[in-house]
Design a protein around this motif. Sequence first.
Motif, PDB file in Angstrom:
ATOM      1  N   GLY A  42     -30.679  46.942  64.702  1.00 55.07           N
ATOM      2  CA  GLY A  42     -31.484  47.290  65.861  1.00 55.07           C
ATOM      3  C   GLY A  42     -32.940  46.940  65.716  1.00 55.07           C
ATOM      4  N   ILE A  43     -33.317  45.939  64.885  1.00 51.99           N
ATOM      5  CA  ILE A  43     -34.698  45.574  64.640  1.00 51.99           C
ATOM      6  C   ILE A  43     -35.018  44.299  65.424  1.00 51.99           C
ATOM      7  CG2 ILE A  43     -36.407  44.946  62.915  1.00 51.99           C
ATOM      8  CD1 ILE A  43     -34.727  46.470  60.878  1.00 51.99           C
ATOM      9  N   GLY A  44     -36.026  44.359  66.286  1.00 53.39           N
ATOM     10  CA  GLY A  44     -36.431  43.186  67.040  1.00 53.39           C
ATOM     11  C   GLY A  44     -37.568  43.523  67.986  1.00 53.39           C
ATOM     12  N   PHE A  45     -38.315  42.496  68.412  1.00 49.37           N
ATOM     13  CA  PHE A  45     -39.439  42.731  69.321  1.00 49.37           C
ATOM     14  C   PHE A  45     -39.724  41.462  70.120  1.00 49.37           C
ATOM     15  CE2 PHE A  45     -41.432  40.636  65.788  1.00 49.37           C
ATOM     16  CZ  PHE A  45     -42.455  39.895  66.339  1.00 49.37           C
ATOM     17  N   THR A  46     -40.360  41.663  71.278  1.00 49.16           N
ATOM     18  CA  THR A  46     -40.936  40.582  72.071  1.00 49.16           C
ATOM     19  C   THR A  46     -42.246  41.090  72.649  1.00 49.16           C
ATOM     20  OG1 THR A  46     -38.828  39.552  72.643  1.00 49.16           O
ATOM     21  CG2 THR A  46     -40.691  39.108  74.104  1.00 49.16           C
ATOM     22  N   ALA A  47     -43.334  40.338  72.418  1.00 51.34           N
ATOM     23  CA  ALA A  47     -44.655  40.735  72.906  1.00 51.34           C
ATOM     24  C   ALA A  47     -45.372  39.511  73.455  1.00 51.34           C
ATOM     25  CB  ALA A  47     -45.489  41.378  71.798  1.00 51.34           C
ATOM     26  N   GLY A  48     -46.334  39.748  74.345  1.00 51.96           N
ATOM     27  CA  GLY A  48     -47.070  38.636  74.942  1.00 51.96           C
ATOM     28  C   GLY A  48     -48.498  39.039  75.266  1.00 51.96           C
ATOM     29  N   THR A  49     -49.291  38.050  75.684  1.00 52.28           N
ATOM     30  CA  THR A  49     -50.655  38.289  76.140  1.00 52.28           C
ATOM     31  C   THR A  49     -50.687  38.196  77.664  1.00 52.28           C
ATOM     32  OG1 THR A  49     -51.253  35.946  75.961  1.00 52.28           O
ATOM     33  CG2 THR A  49     -51.631  37.343  74.035  1.00 52.28           C
ATOM     34  N   VAL A  50     -51.552  39.003  78.294  1.00 49.59           N
ATOM     35  CA  VAL A  50     -51.617  39.036  79.761  1.00 49.59           C
ATOM     36  C   VAL A  50     -52.995  38.641  80.274  1.00 49.59           C
ATOM     37  CG1 VAL A  50     -49.788  40.741  80.003  1.00 49.59           C
ATOM     38  CG2 VAL A  50     -52.134  41.507  79.666  1.00 49.59           C
ATOM     39  N   SER A  51     -53.873  38.129  79.392  1.00 53.44           N
ATOM     40  CA  SER A  51     -55.201  37.686  79.835  1.00 53.44           C
ATOM     41  C   SER A  51     -55.594  36.432  79.058  1.00 53.44           C
ATOM     42  CB  SER A  51     -56.254  38.791  79.616  1.00 53.44           C
ATOM     43  OG  SER A  51     -56.333  39.143  78.256  1.00 53.44           O
ATOM     44  N   ASP A  52     -56.263  35.481  79.766  1.00 56.02           N
ATOM     45  CA  ASP A  52     -56.709  34.234  79.141  1.00 56.02           C
ATOM     46  C   ASP A  52     -57.821  34.495  78.130  1.00 56.02           C
ATOM     47  OD1 ASP A  52     -54.982  32.767  80.685  1.00 56.02           O
ATOM     48  OD2 ASP A  52     -56.438  32.458  82.282  1.00 56.02           O
ATOM     49  N   ASN A  53     -58.011  33.497  77.251  1.00 52.57           N
ATOM     50  CA  ASN A  53     -59.163  33.496  76.342  1.00 52.57           C
ATOM     51  C   ASN A  53     -59.457  32.031  76.003  1.00 52.57           C
ATOM     52  OD1 ASN A  53     -61.147  33.787  74.432  1.00 52.57           O
ATOM     53  ND2 ASN A  53     -60.140  35.493  73.394  1.00 52.57           N
ATOM     54  N   ARG A  54     -60.378  31.429  76.776  1.00 51.97           N
ATOM     55  CA  ARG A  54     -60.643  30.006  76.593  1.00 51.97           C
ATOM     56  C   ARG A  54     -61.465  29.729  75.347  1.00 51.97           C
ATOM     57  NH1 ARG A  54     -64.422  27.687  81.218  1.00 51.97           N
ATOM     58  NH2 ARG A  54     -64.047  25.855  79.902  1.00 51.97           N
ATOM     59  N   TYR A  55     -62.101  30.771  74.749  1.00 49.00           N
ATOM     60  CA  TYR A  55     -62.960  30.563  73.583  1.00 49.00           C
ATOM     61  C   TYR A  55     -62.321  31.035  72.275  1.00 49.00           C
ATOM     62  CZ  TYR A  55     -66.348  30.041  77.329  1.00 49.00           C
ATOM     63  OH  TYR A  55     -66.999  29.636  78.455  1.00 49.00           O
ATOM     64  N   TRP A  56     -61.049  31.447  72.307  1.00 47.27           N
ATOM     65  CA  TRP A  56     -60.408  31.938  71.084  1.00 47.27           C
ATOM     66  C   TRP A  56     -60.313  30.814  70.058  1.00 47.27           C
ATOM     67  CZ3 TRP A  56     -55.319  30.965  68.998  1.00 47.27           C
ATOM     68  CH2 TRP A  56     -54.988  31.792  67.935  1.00 47.27           C
ATOM     69  N   ASN A  57     -60.858  31.049  68.855  1.00 44.86           N
ATOM     70  CA  ASN A  57     -60.871  29.985  67.847  1.00 44.86           C
ATOM     71  C   ASN A  57     -60.812  30.512  66.418  1.00 44.86           C
ATOM     72  OD1 ASN A  57     -63.384  31.099  67.599  1.00 44.86           O
ATOM     73  ND2 ASN A  57     -64.539  29.254  68.103  1.00 44.86           N
ATOM     74  N   SER A  58     -60.311  31.740  66.210  1.00 43.93           N
ATOM     75  CA  SER A  58     -60.214  32.238  64.842  1.00 43.93           C
ATOM     76  C   SER A  58     -59.353  33.486  64.811  1.00 43.93           C
ATOM     77  CB  SER A  58     -61.607  32.573  64.284  1.00 43.93           C
ATOM     78  OG  SER A  58     -62.191  33.623  65.019  1.00 43.93           O
ATOM     79  N   GLY A  59     -58.825  33.805  63.593  1.00 43.56           N
ATOM     80  CA  GLY A  59     -58.136  35.064  63.351  1.00 43.56           C
ATOM     81  C   GLY A  59     -56.720  35.105  63.879  1.00 43.56           C
ATOM     82  N   LYS A  60     -56.185  36.331  63.923  1.00 45.75           N
ATOM     83  CA  LYS A  60     -54.825  36.562  64.401  1.00 45.75           C
ATOM     84  C   LYS A  60     -54.804  36.530  65.922  1.00 45.75           C
ATOM     85  CE  LYS A  60     -53.586  39.660  60.559  1.00 45.75           C
ATOM     86  NZ  LYS A  60     -54.893  39.696  59.911  1.00 45.75           N
ATOM     87  N   LEU A  61     -53.676  36.100  66.477  1.00 45.89           N
ATOM     88  CA  LEU A  61     -53.461  36.173  67.920  1.00 45.89           C
ATOM     89  C   LEU A  61     -52.720  37.477  68.194  1.00 45.89           C
ATOM     90  CD1 LEU A  61     -53.658  35.061  70.711  1.00 45.89           C
ATOM     91  CD2 LEU A  61     -51.670  33.638  70.286  1.00 45.89           C
ATOM     92  N   VAL A  62     -53.405  38.422  68.854  1.00 43.09           N
ATOM     93  CA  VAL A  62     -52.838  39.750  69.099  1.00 43.09           C
ATOM     94  C   VAL A  62     -52.109  39.736  70.444  1.00 43.09           C
ATOM     95  CG1 VAL A  62     -53.347  42.186  69.378  1.00 43.09           C
ATOM     96  CG2 VAL A  62     -54.663  40.821  67.749  1.00 43.09           C
ATOM     97  N   PHE A  63     -50.807  39.978  70.412  1.00 43.37           N
ATOM     98  CA  PHE A  63     -49.995  40.058  71.622  1.00 43.37           C
ATOM     99  C   PHE A  63     -49.910  41.536  72.012  1.00 43.37           C
ATOM    100  CE2 PHE A  63     -48.833  36.354  69.224  1.00 43.37           C
ATOM    101  CZ  PHE A  63     -48.699  35.352  70.170  1.00 43.37           C
TER     102      PHE A  63
END
Length: 394
Positions: free
Chosen positions: A269-290
């Motif tokens: 029973g282990i599983g996940f699905t996550a997403g982003t709901v807002s743009d970020n045109r300047y994202w250029n470092s680090g983790k992508l947080v969904f």
Amino acid sequence: MMKSPLTLLALVVCLAESQTIAVSEIDDTNITDFTDNVDRQRGMDSVVLRQLLNQETLIRMSLVKNVHAMMKDMVSFKDMALSLQNEMADLKQTITDEMTKRVKDARVLKREIQKLKEMDRKLEERLVDQNQTDSSLREELEKTKSDQKGFEITVLANQEQLDRNVSERLSDINVHVRILSMSLIELQRHAQQIEKTVPELIEEKFQVVSQMMSNVSTSLLEDSNGTLSEIKADLSDTQQIQLKLSSAVLSLEWFRNNISSGGSDSKKGIGFTAGTVSDNRYWNSGKLVFSSVLYNEGNGYNPLTGVFTSPTQGFFVFYVTINAYGSTTVYVDIVQNSVSKVRALAYGSTSHQTGTNMVVLNLRDGDKVWVQFHSGQGYHTNSIPITTFTGFMI
């Protein structure tokens, strides 16, 4: 005390006048004697007068010298007085400036003192407010602790009741499973008996049919072939029913064993699905947080950090979809414990290009997996997520 020359001269003139008056009063008989006396007197007076004139000259010269010295002293004194006056004016100006500066400094200090008093008053007010806030927070904390204790007591009571209910339910299920197992075993035994009986019946019927075939006409032979086909079909159906019953028995036996051991396997029973709901045109470092979680069975994924933490050891599948912002290019990696495993590319040849990749990882308990920026810039999504991250155990 020495008399002044003017005083001496006045005395001589007066003496001369008195002598003249005296001469006019003397009779003619004594004129000659008197004249002689006057001449002698005049000679003596001239000597005295010359001496007086000499003394007067000396005194005048001394007076002139003294006057010159006095004038020089007066000039020096005047210069000194002017100098002192200038110095006094400068000193007065300096004192005035210093006093003005002191007054300004006093005013500044007074304003600073006023500000400090005002600040002190505000700090006292803030301290009072802070004390009141601290009191409120203490009361809320005490109330929260009390509520927490009550909640813990309620949870423990509910947990105990749930454990009792689960135990009772599991006991009932075990009883029903045992009864069902016995029924299935009986059905299996009956199916085995049927399986043993059917070939004998077929053989008997086949012999009968063979005997009939030898004694009847061709029409009877065709009827016999039809009957034989029906018997074979019945035999095939019987065998299929037997296989289904065997499979059901095995499934029930597996279910009974899992129930007896404490429940089903939680690893599935282990599983996940996550997403982003807002743009970020300047994202250029680090983790992508969904941050938008659609499914998170097992609570392994943290939407605040964007990191999945494996709750157990096993094989997991991870899948990432990245949508480029406009015509930009962006690379992202699926990372396990700071080690990049696969990379997805959204190449900005046209607007909103999509990059995907998938990986199967053998994780240990506590291993972490996330999506990491590699190069490029920005990502695109929508209120229904386009840029997503998925993982599940296999």
